[in-house]
Design a protein around this motif. Structure first.
Motif, PDB file in Angstrom:
ATOM      1  N   ARG A   6     -57.476  16.323 -18.521  1.00 27.49           N
ATOM      2  CA  ARG A   6     -58.147  15.076 -18.199  1.00 27.49           C
ATOM      3  C   ARG A   6     -57.194  13.962 -17.785  1.00 27.49           C
ATOM      4  N   ASP A   7     -55.958  13.991 -18.230  1.00 29.25           N
ATOM      5  CA  ASP A   7     -55.039  12.889 -17.955  1.00 29.25           C
ATOM      6  C   ASP A   7     -54.112  13.165 -16.759  1.00 29.25           C
ATOM      7  N   CYS A   8     -54.497  14.093 -15.900  1.00 30.72           N
ATOM      8  CA  CYS A   8     -53.734  14.407 -14.684  1.00 30.72           C
ATOM      9  C   CYS A   8     -54.681  14.498 -13.504  1.00 30.72           C
ATOM     10  N   ASP A   9     -54.147  14.221 -12.333  1.00 33.46           N
ATOM     11  CA  ASP A   9     -54.934  14.422 -11.128  1.00 33.46           C
ATOM     12  C   ASP A   9     -55.075  15.917 -10.872  1.00 33.46           C
ATOM     13  N   PRO A  10     -56.265  16.365 -10.477  1.00 30.14           N
ATOM     14  CA  PRO A  10     -56.431  17.798 -10.183  1.00 30.14           C
ATOM     15  C   PRO A  10     -55.709  18.173  -8.889  1.00 30.14           C
ATOM     16  N   TYR A  11     -55.332  19.440  -8.787  1.00 25.68           N
ATOM     17  CA  TYR A  11     -54.658  19.941  -7.589  1.00 25.68           C
ATOM     18  C   TYR A  11     -55.648  20.427  -6.536  1.00 25.68           C
ATOM     19  N   TYR A  12     -56.913  20.468  -6.886  1.00 27.47           N
ATOM     20  CA  TYR A  12     -57.941  20.974  -5.986  1.00 27.47           C
ATOM     21  C   TYR A  12     -58.844  19.836  -5.531  1.00 27.47           C
ATOM     22  N   LYS A  13     -59.586  20.093  -4.462  1.00 29.76           N
ATOM     23  CA  LYS A  13     -60.524  19.107  -3.924  1.00 29.76           C
ATOM     24  C   LYS A  13     -61.906  19.331  -4.528  1.00 29.76           C
ATOM     25  N   SER A  14     -62.701  18.267  -4.576  1.00 28.79           N
ATOM     26  CA  SER A  14     -64.066  18.354  -5.098  1.00 28.79           C
ATOM     27  C   SER A  14     -64.881  19.406  -4.350  1.00 28.79           C
ATOM     28  N   GLU A  15     -64.679  19.494  -3.061  1.00 29.71           N
ATOM     29  CA  GLU A  15     -65.413  20.462  -2.243  1.00 29.71           C
ATOM     30  C   GLU A  15     -65.094  21.889  -2.667  1.00 29.71           C
ATOM     31  N   ASP A  16     -63.834  22.138  -3.037  1.00 25.69           N
ATOM     32  CA  ASP A  16     -63.449  23.477  -3.491  1.00 25.69           C
ATOM     33  C   ASP A  16     -64.154  23.833  -4.798  1.00 25.69           C
ATOM     34  N   VAL A  17     -64.235  22.875  -5.716  1.00 24.89           N
ATOM     35  CA  VAL A  17     -64.912  23.109  -6.992  1.00 24.89           C
ATOM     36  C   VAL A  17     -66.384  23.429  -6.743  1.00 24.89           C
ATOM     37  N   ARG A  18     -67.033  22.648  -5.888  1.00 25.95           N
ATOM     38  CA  ARG A  18     -68.450  22.871  -5.575  1.00 25.95           C
ATOM     39  C   ARG A  18     -68.669  24.253  -4.964  1.00 25.95           C
ATOM     40  N   ARG A  19     -67.833  24.598  -3.996  1.00 26.86           N
ATOM     41  CA  ARG A  19     -67.977  25.878  -3.296  1.00 26.86           C
ATOM     42  C   ARG A  19     -67.767  27.067  -4.241  1.00 26.86           C
ATOM     43  N   VAL A  20     -66.763  26.977  -5.104  1.00 28.06           N
ATOM     44  CA  VAL A  20     -66.388  28.099  -5.960  1.00 28.06           C
ATOM     45  C   VAL A  20     -67.370  28.312  -7.113  1.00 28.06           C
ATOM     46  N   PHE A  21     -67.819  27.231  -7.759  1.00 25.05           N
ATOM     47  CA  PHE A  21     -68.582  27.385  -8.995  1.00 25.05           C
ATOM     48  C   PHE A  21     -70.090  27.217  -8.854  1.00 25.05           C
ATOM     49  N   SER A  22     -70.581  26.675  -7.745  1.00 23.94           N
ATOM     50  CA  SER A  22     -72.034  26.560  -7.577  1.00 23.94           C
ATOM     51  C   SER A  22     -72.667  27.946  -7.581  1.00 23.94           C
ATOM     52  N   ARG A  23     -73.821  28.042  -8.226  1.00 25.14           N
ATOM     53  CA  ARG A  23     -74.597  29.279  -8.365  1.00 25.14           C
ATOM     54  C   ARG A  23     -73.947  30.306  -9.298  1.00 25.14           C
ATOM     55  N   ALA A  24     -72.953  29.901 -10.066  1.00 25.87           N
ATOM     56  CA  ALA A  24     -72.348  30.825 -11.036  1.00 25.87           C
ATOM     57  C   ALA A  24     -73.347  31.114 -12.145  1.00 25.87           C
ATOM     58  N   GLU A  25     -73.222  32.263 -12.745  1.00 33.79           N
ATOM     59  CA  GLU A  25     -74.092  32.598 -13.870  1.00 33.79           C
ATOM     60  C   GLU A  25     -73.683  31.826 -15.117  1.00 33.79           C
ATOM     61  N   GLY A  26     -72.388  31.628 -15.296  1.00 31.65           N
ATOM     62  CA  GLY A  26     -71.894  30.872 -16.437  1.00 31.65           C
ATOM     63  C   GLY A  26     -70.639  30.109 -16.065  1.00 31.65           C
ATOM     64  N   LEU A  27     -70.526  28.870 -16.559  1.00 35.51           N
ATOM     65  CA  LEU A  27     -69.335  28.068 -16.311  1.00 35.51           C
ATOM     66  C   LEU A  27     -69.041  27.257 -17.563  1.00 35.51           C
ATOM     67  N   GLU A  28     -67.894  27.547 -18.171  1.00 37.75           N
ATOM     68  CA  GLU A  28     -67.442  26.798 -19.341  1.00 37.75           C
ATOM     69  C   GLU A  28     -66.244  25.968 -18.934  1.00 37.75           C
ATOM     70  N   VAL A  29     -66.355  24.641 -19.108  1.00 34.44           N
ATOM     71  CA  VAL A  29     -65.280  23.719 -18.767  1.00 34.44           C
ATOM     72  C   VAL A  29     -64.711  23.184 -20.074  1.00 34.44           C
ATOM     73  N   GLU A  30     -63.476  23.576 -20.378  1.00 33.47           N
ATOM     74  CA  GLU A  30     -62.791  23.115 -21.581  1.00 33.47           C
ATOM     75  C   GLU A  30     -61.847  21.999 -21.177  1.00 33.47           C
ATOM     76  N   VAL A  31     -62.106  20.802 -21.691  1.00 37.05           N
ATOM     77  CA  VAL A  31     -61.352  19.614 -21.301  1.00 37.05           C
ATOM     78  C   VAL A  31     -60.300  19.318 -22.364  1.00 37.05           C
ATOM     79  N   PHE A  32     -59.080  18.983 -21.935  1.00 34.35           N
ATOM     80  CA  PHE A  32     -58.042  18.593 -22.881  1.00 34.35           C
ATOM     81  C   PHE A  32     -57.176  17.512 -22.252  1.00 34.35           C
ATOM     82  N   ARG A  33     -56.370  16.879 -23.076  1.00 30.54           N
ATOM     83  CA  ARG A  33     -55.421  15.878 -22.597  1.00 30.54           C
ATOM     84  C   ARG A  33     -54.220  15.857 -23.529  1.00 30.54           C
ATOM     85  N   ALA A  34     -53.100  15.366 -23.031  1.00 34.47           N
ATOM     86  CA  ALA A  34     -51.851  15.418 -23.784  1.00 34.47           C
ATOM     87  C   ALA A  34     -51.855  14.460 -24.969  1.00 34.47           C
TER      88      ALA A  34
END
Length: 197
Positions: free
Chosen positions: A108-136
């Motif tokens: 959470r405390d770093c800029d992502p290396y990927y674009k929002s469009e990539d996240v949408r394209r890759v994970f949309s319509r997935a059967e399951g998606l678990e997002v584990e958030v952490f910070r230093a």
């Protein structure tokens, strides 16, 4: 008499393959304040069954890759997918295309290396998606690193947890589980942005 696996009804064969090729244990990651990759563990899978025949290979491959949860890389998303051991990546594009359940750790405390469009394209319509958030460290970092996930739609079962407020987690889960093409309201920024108790 020899046992002929392929003479069993398809439903029975699939049940046997699920017992051998899927695991029910959750993916074990390091705790949120550790940055080391997760340690490999034995999932108890028996993928050698896939070598018994071409038919078993094709039937079992969709179960192995389609019904297990795989770790998406925190920077490269599904370009580098692995089950437990980051050194043993899934390199076959065919196999990666079969994966429908993902787990990803987002710092959470770093800029992502990927674009929002990539996240949408890759994970949309997935059967399951678990997002584990952490910070230093506690108290730093907004929700900017999670912005790309607010564009994901059509996930059958979404879960957001870790260093993230409960209201935001529930909102993001609902957004990702909403129908493809659905427009949703933006999350209202509040003190929860930094207060994650």
């Amino acid at each position: 008499m020899p046992f002929l696996f392929h003479e069993l009804p398809g439903e029975v064969r699939n049940q046997i393959l699920r017992l051998l090729l899927t695991h029910s244990t959750p993916i074990i990651t390091c705790s949120c304040n550790q940055l080391a990759p997760p340690k490999p563990t034995n999932l108890g899978l028996t993928p050698h069954i896939l070598l018994s025949s071409r038919r078993t290979y094709h039937e079992g491959l969709t179960i192995l890759y389609g019904e297990n949860t795989f770790q998406a890389h925190p920077s490269y998303l599904t370009d580098t997918v692995f089950a437990m051991d980051p050194t043993r990546k899934v390199i076959s594009k065919l196999c990666v295309s079969m994966i429908r359940r993902f787990h990803i750790r987002v710092r959470r405390d770093c800029d992502p290396y990927y674009k929002s469009e990539d996240v949408r394209r890759v994970f949309s319509r997935a059967e399951g998606l678990e997002v584990e958030v952490f910070r230093a460290s506690w108290g730093c970092g907004g929700y900017d690193a999670l912005e790309g996930f607010s564009h994901v739609r059509g996930v059958k079962k979404a879960k957001v947890h870790g260093s993230v407020g409960n209201e935001f987690a529930k909102w993001l889960e609902a957004v990702m589980e909403s129908g493809v093409g659905t427009r949703t309201l933006q999350f209202e920024t509040s003190e929860e942005r930094y207060d994650d108790r």
